[in-house]
Design a protein around this motif. Structure first.
Motif, mmCIF file in Angstrom:
data_model
loop_
_atom_site.group_PDB
_atom_site.id
_atom_site.type_symbol
_atom_site.label_atom_id
_atom_site.label_comp_id
_atom_site.label_asym_id
_atom_site.label_seq_id
_atom_site.Cartn_x
_atom_site.Cartn_y
_atom_site.Cartn_z
ATOM 1 N N ASP A 32 9.061 -0.289 10.823
ATOM 2 C CA ASP A 32 7.611 -0.246 10.568
ATOM 3 C C ASP A 32 7.237 -0.853 9.225
ATOM 4 N N GLY A 33 8.218 -1.382 8.514
ATOM 5 C CA GLY A 33 7.911 -2.029 7.236
ATOM 6 C C GLY A 33 7.779 -1.057 6.072
ATOM 7 N N VAL A 34 8.206 0.196 6.287
ATOM 8 C CA VAL A 34 8.139 1.167 5.185
ATOM 9 C C VAL A 34 9.329 0.939 4.253
ATOM 10 N N THR A 35 9.027 0.792 2.968
ATOM 11 C CA THR A 35 10.108 0.525 1.998
ATOM 12 C C THR A 35 10.426 1.746 1.150
ATOM 13 N N THR A 89 0.844 -1.199 0.000
ATOM 14 C CA THR A 89 0.000 0.000 0.000
ATOM 15 C C THR A 89 0.880 1.249 0.000
ATOM 16 N N THR A 90 0.286 2.366 -0.358
ATOM 17 C CA THR A 90 0.945 3.671 -0.199
ATOM 18 C C THR A 90 0.008 4.586 0.581
ATOM 19 N N LEU A 91 0.498 5.017 1.755
ATOM 20 C CA LEU A 91 -0.269 5.978 2.556
ATOM 21 C C LEU A 91 0.142 7.382 2.118
ATOM 22 N N GLU A 92 -0.842 8.233 1.853
ATOM 23 C CA GLU A 92 -0.545 9.599 1.418
ATOM 24 C C GLU A 92 -1.052 10.593 2.464
ATOM 25 N N TYR A 94 3.544 17.232 1.078
ATOM 26 C CA TYR A 94 2.846 15.952 0.849
ATOM 27 C C TYR A 94 3.849 14.852 1.154
ATOM 28 N N VAL A 95 3.441 13.867 1.912
ATOM 29 C CA VAL A 95 4.339 12.750 2.223
ATOM 30 C C VAL A 95 3.625 11.439 1.900
ATOM 31 N N ALA A 96 4.299 10.559 1.204
ATOM 32 C CA ALA A 96 3.737 9.237 0.883
ATOM 33 C C ALA A 96 4.685 8.167 1.405
ATOM 34 N N LEU A 97 4.127 7.150 2.053
ATOM 35 C CA LEU A 97 4.958 6.032 2.489
ATOM 36 C C LEU A 97 4.374 4.726 1.967
#
Ligand SMILES: Nc1nc2c(c(=O)[nH]1)N=C([C@H](O)[C@H](O)COP(=O)(O)OP(=O)(O)OP(=O)(O)O)CN2
Length: 164
Positions: A140-143, A5-8, A40-43
């Protein structure tokens, strides 16, 4: 099957009003001016068994806090080859450009570790301060994390971190 997923995050509070001037050469710069910048930040990463990549609450607060520290300030570049900064004992700055002298009170400025105060560099500095050494994000598993900084509608630059 892993789900990516991508959180924005681009909340209303992710903004700051600040001044700057872009330097194009040793003799050409803009006049001092300002913008209402937005961030804007996307993870991106895998959704865990609990249905979440990671709780974005703490990151959102960090982003908003960073925006507040950059609100109502004037940015100066620390490493411009064309702008020389001299600080007095109170932290006030005399900036020299192409024979001009620009004077700033310490309370009004933020000196950034950049060669030029541009959207590209604002996005980079903002992103690098968010990511740090990347340990927390990787835990946290953010790639992947992207920061976009806009100087107004329709004009932005981005910076990207990818987990090693
Ligand atoms: N690569 C970049 N080029 C330019 C940047 C930048 O950050 N990266 N910044 C500028 C100016 O500082 C900026 O464009 C000035 O903004 P503005 O007064 O809004 O004028 P614009 O022409 O950009 O926007 P309009 O609203 O269309 O007038 C220049 N180059």
């Amino acid at each position: 099957m892993p789900r990516t997923t991508t959180l924005e995050l681009y909340k209303e509070e992710m903004k700051f009003s600040a001044g700057h001037f872009t330097i194009f050469s040793a003799t050409h710069r803009e006049n001092l001016h300002g913008h209402n910048f937005t961030v804007y930040v996307a993870l991106t990463g895998e959704v865990a068994d609990n249905g979440m990549l990671s709780d974005y609450g703490p990151l959102k607060q960090t982003i908003i806090a960073r925006c507040r520290t950059w609100n109502e300030t004037f940015f100066l570049p620390e490493h411009s080859p064309h702008l020389k900064l001299e600080r007095d004992a109170k932290g006030n700055v005399l900036a020299r450009f192409n024979g001009e002298e620009l004077r700033f009170l310490a309370r009004d400025i933020t000196v950034l570790p950049v060669e030029n105060v541009t959207l590209e560099e604002l996005a980079r500095v903002f992103g690098e301060e968010l990511v740090g050494d990347g340990t927390a994000l990787r835990k946290d598993g953010v790639t992947r994390l992207v920061v976009k900084c806009a100087s107004g509608p329709g004009q932005s630059s981005s910076w990207e971190w990818v987990a090693p």
